[in-house]
Scaffold this motif. Structure first.
Motif, PDB file in Angstrom:
ATOM      1  N   UNK A 126      14.328   8.214  -3.355  1.00 24.25           N
ATOM      2  CA  UNK A 126      13.601   7.158  -2.638  1.00 24.25           C
ATOM      3  C   UNK A 126      14.562   6.041  -2.239  1.00 24.25           C
ATOM      4  N   UNK A 127      15.394   5.626  -3.185  1.00 20.80           N
ATOM      5  CA  UNK A 127      16.360   4.559  -2.907  1.00 20.80           C
ATOM      6  C   UNK A 127      17.292   4.941  -1.757  1.00 20.80           C
ATOM      7  N   UNK A 128      17.775   6.176  -1.801  1.00 23.23           N
ATOM      8  CA  UNK A 128      18.720   6.626  -0.774  1.00 23.23           C
ATOM      9  C   UNK A 128      18.058   6.706   0.592  1.00 23.23           C
ATOM     10  N   UNK A 129      16.850   7.254   0.628  1.00 20.70           N
ATOM     11  CA  UNK A 129      16.147   7.382   1.909  1.00 20.70           C
ATOM     12  C   UNK A 129      15.773   6.008   2.459  1.00 20.70           C
ATOM     13  N   UNK A 130      15.331   5.128   1.571  1.00 21.29           N
ATOM     14  CA  UNK A 130      14.935   3.780   1.998  1.00 21.29           C
ATOM     15  C   UNK A 130      16.137   3.032   2.565  1.00 21.29           C
ATOM     16  N   UNK A 131      17.266   3.236   1.948  1.00 19.12           N
ATOM     17  CA  UNK A 131      18.475   2.576   2.429  1.00 19.12           C
ATOM     18  C   UNK A 131      18.849   3.055   3.822  1.00 19.12           C
ATOM     19  N   UNK A 132      18.823   4.347   4.021  1.00 23.42           N
ATOM     20  CA  UNK A 132      19.149   4.891   5.344  1.00 23.42           C
ATOM     21  C   UNK A 132      18.177   4.388   6.412  1.00 23.42           C
ATOM     22  N   UNK A 133      16.899   4.408   6.064  1.00 31.67           N
ATOM     23  CA  UNK A 133      15.895   3.935   7.022  1.00 31.67           C
ATOM     24  C   UNK A 133      16.073   2.455   7.337  1.00 31.67           C
ATOM     25  N   UNK A 134      16.294   1.649   6.300  1.00 32.00           N
ATOM     26  CA  UNK A 134      16.423   0.206   6.510  1.00 32.00           C
ATOM     27  C   UNK A 134      17.669  -0.132   7.317  1.00 32.00           C
ATOM     28  N   UNK A 135      18.687   0.698   7.214  1.00 36.69           N
ATOM     29  CA  UNK A 135      19.903   0.446   7.996  1.00 36.69           C
ATOM     30  C   UNK A 135      19.693   0.761   9.476  1.00 36.69           C
ATOM     31  N   UNK A 136      18.662   1.499   9.790  1.00 37.13           N
ATOM     32  CA  UNK A 136      18.394   1.836  11.189  1.00 37.13           C
ATOM     33  C   UNK A 136      17.203   1.059  11.741  1.00 37.13           C
ATOM     34  N   UNK A 137      16.215   0.760  10.880  1.00 39.80           N
ATOM     35  CA  UNK A 137      14.975   0.155  11.366  1.00 39.80           C
ATOM     36  C   UNK A 137      14.576  -1.127  10.643  1.00 39.80           C
ATOM     37  N   UNK A 138      15.381  -1.550   9.687  1.00 46.10           N
ATOM     38  CA  UNK A 138      15.098  -2.807   9.005  1.00 46.10           C
ATOM     39  C   UNK A 138      14.048  -2.700   7.915  1.00 46.10           C
ATOM     40  N   UNK A 139      13.779  -3.832   7.299  1.00 47.56           N
ATOM     41  CA  UNK A 139      12.771  -3.890   6.239  1.00 47.56           C
ATOM     42  C   UNK A 139      11.385  -3.624   6.821  1.00 47.56           C
ATOM     43  N   UNK A 140      11.127  -4.198   7.974  1.00 50.42           N
ATOM     44  CA  UNK A 140       9.809  -4.006   8.594  1.00 50.42           C
ATOM     45  C   UNK A 140       9.617  -2.563   9.048  1.00 50.42           C
TER      46      UNK A 140
END
Lengths: 187, 187
Positions: free
Chosen positions: B9-23
Motif C-alpha cells: 500500500x505504501x509503495x503504490x500510494x507513493x507512486x500514485x502521489x508522485x504522479x497525481x498528488x495527495x488529492x
DNA sequence: ACCTGAACACCGTTCAAGT
DNA sequence: ACCTGAACACCGTTCAAGT
C-alpha cells in the motif's frame, strides 16, 4: 459589455485554481461564489476542460500584458529583471496563492490536452520576455539568453513553490536574494 | 518480516502521489493495485491523512538514507553536489513523476496537518544535507551555506516541475546545466 | 490478524427541461 | 439567451461479518 456571469466565473475559477489547482476546481463552490447554480456554468463553458483552458488563456494574456507594460514603463532592462520576481511574489501576497501554471505543471498528468497547451503558452510567454530582456541587458551572451531565461523562470517557480509550502513570503524574498548572490539573476 | 500488504500500500500510494498528488490518491484504485478491497486499507491506516503522512515520512526517510549513502560512497563534497540533481532526475525517469513533496507543496492548502509536517521534514532533510556538503566543499562562506542550500533545493524543484510540464528530461538537464553556468551550482 | 460486502453521506458532472 | 432540477458516477469512510 461582456457577460458578467462569464467574467465572474473566470475570475473565481482563477483564484480557486491558484490555491487548489485544476483538480480542486469544482462547479458547486464556483457557482455559489458567483451566485448561480452549478449546472448554469455549463451554459458558459461546455466542460471543465473548456473552463480550465479559458482560465489559463486569460491568465497568460494578463501576464503578457503586465510584462509588456512593465517594459513600457521602464525601458531599462536591468530594472525589469529586478522587478520580474515581484510578479510571482504577488500571488503569495494574495492569500499564499501560486502561479496557476506551476500548480498545473504538477497536475500535468491529469490535465485535458487543451489546458496543457495553455500552460505551455504561459511558460513560453515568460521565457520569451525574459530572453528578450536578458539580451537587451547584455547579461549573458546572445545564444545564452534563452537557456538563462528558462533557468530564471524555473528557479523562480521553485522559490514560489517552496515559500508557499511554509506560508512564508520572507522565504521567497530570501531565495530570490540567494539567486542574485549566486549570479543567476542580476543584482 | 513486515506486513506485505502494508508495504505494498505504501509503495503504490507513493507512486500514485508522485504522479497525481495527495488529492489524486484514492482508496479504491489503490486497493485494486494492491489486490485487496478499499475497506481493507483501513485496517492498516486509520484514515487517508494517516496514510499520507506515512507515505511522506517513508519518502523522506528513504531520501535521507540515499543521501547519506551517497556521502559515504564519495567523501568528495563537490562530487556529491554534482550528483545531487540525479535524485530529482530519477523521478522524471520513472514515468515523468515528481518529487512527492513538490507536488504536495502545491497542494499545501488542502493537506492534513500531519502530512504538512512530513512535507516540511523532507525539505529540511534536503537543505540540511546540502548545507553540510556546501560547507565541506567551501563553495560559499560558512554563514551562506544554508541560504545557498535552500536556493539550490528550490531551483532544482522548479526545474523538475517545468521539465515535467513538458515531459522532457532533456529540459531538466539543460536547466541544471544553466544553474551551473550561472554559478548557482558548482561546475 | 487480516480482509470484505454493503451501505452512507457527499461531491463533481451532465443533460433534458424550464423560462 | 440563460438557468435549473434531478440524476449519475464516484469517493472517503464505517461497520458488522467473515476466515
Amino acid at each position: 459589455m461582456s457577460s458578467s456571469s462569464k467574467e465572474a466565473i473566470l475570475a473565481a475559477a482563477r483564484r480557486t485554481a491558484q490555491a487548489h489547482g485544476y483538480s480542486g476546481l469544482n462547479f458547486r463552490d464556483l457557482a455559489e461564489e458567483v451566485g448561480i447554480k452549478a449546472a448554469s456554468i455549463y451554459y458558459h463553458f461546455p466542460s471543465k476542460a473548456d473552463l480550465g483552458a479559458a482560465v489559463v488563456r486569460r491568465y497568460w494574456e494578463d501576464t503578457a500584458a503586465g510584462l509588456e507594460s512593465m517594459l513600457a514603463e521602464t525601458s531599462d532592462p536591468i530594472r525589469c529583471l529586478r522587478r520580474y520576481p515581484d510578479v510571482f511574489r504577488k500571488s503569495l501576497e494574495a492569500g499564499n496563492r501560486m502561479c496557476l501554471c506551476s500548480f498545473m505543471a504538477a497536475e500535468y498528468d491529469d490535465l485535458p490536452e487543451a489546458v496543457k497547451q495553455e500552460v505551455q503558452a504561459f511558460a513560453d510567454v515568460n521565457v520569451a520576455w525574459l530572453s528578450r530582456v536578458l539580451s537587451a541587458a547584455v547579461v549573458v551572451g546572445a545564444e545564452e539568453s534563452e537557456p538563462r531565461a528558462r533557468a530564471i523562470f524555473a528557479a523562480i517557480a521553485g522559490a514560489q513553490l517552496i515559500a508557499r509550502s511554509r506560508s512564508d513570503i520572507s522565504l521567497y524574498d530570501a531565495l530570490i536574494d540567494s539567486y542574485r548572490a549566486a549570479g543567476l539573476l542580476p543584482t
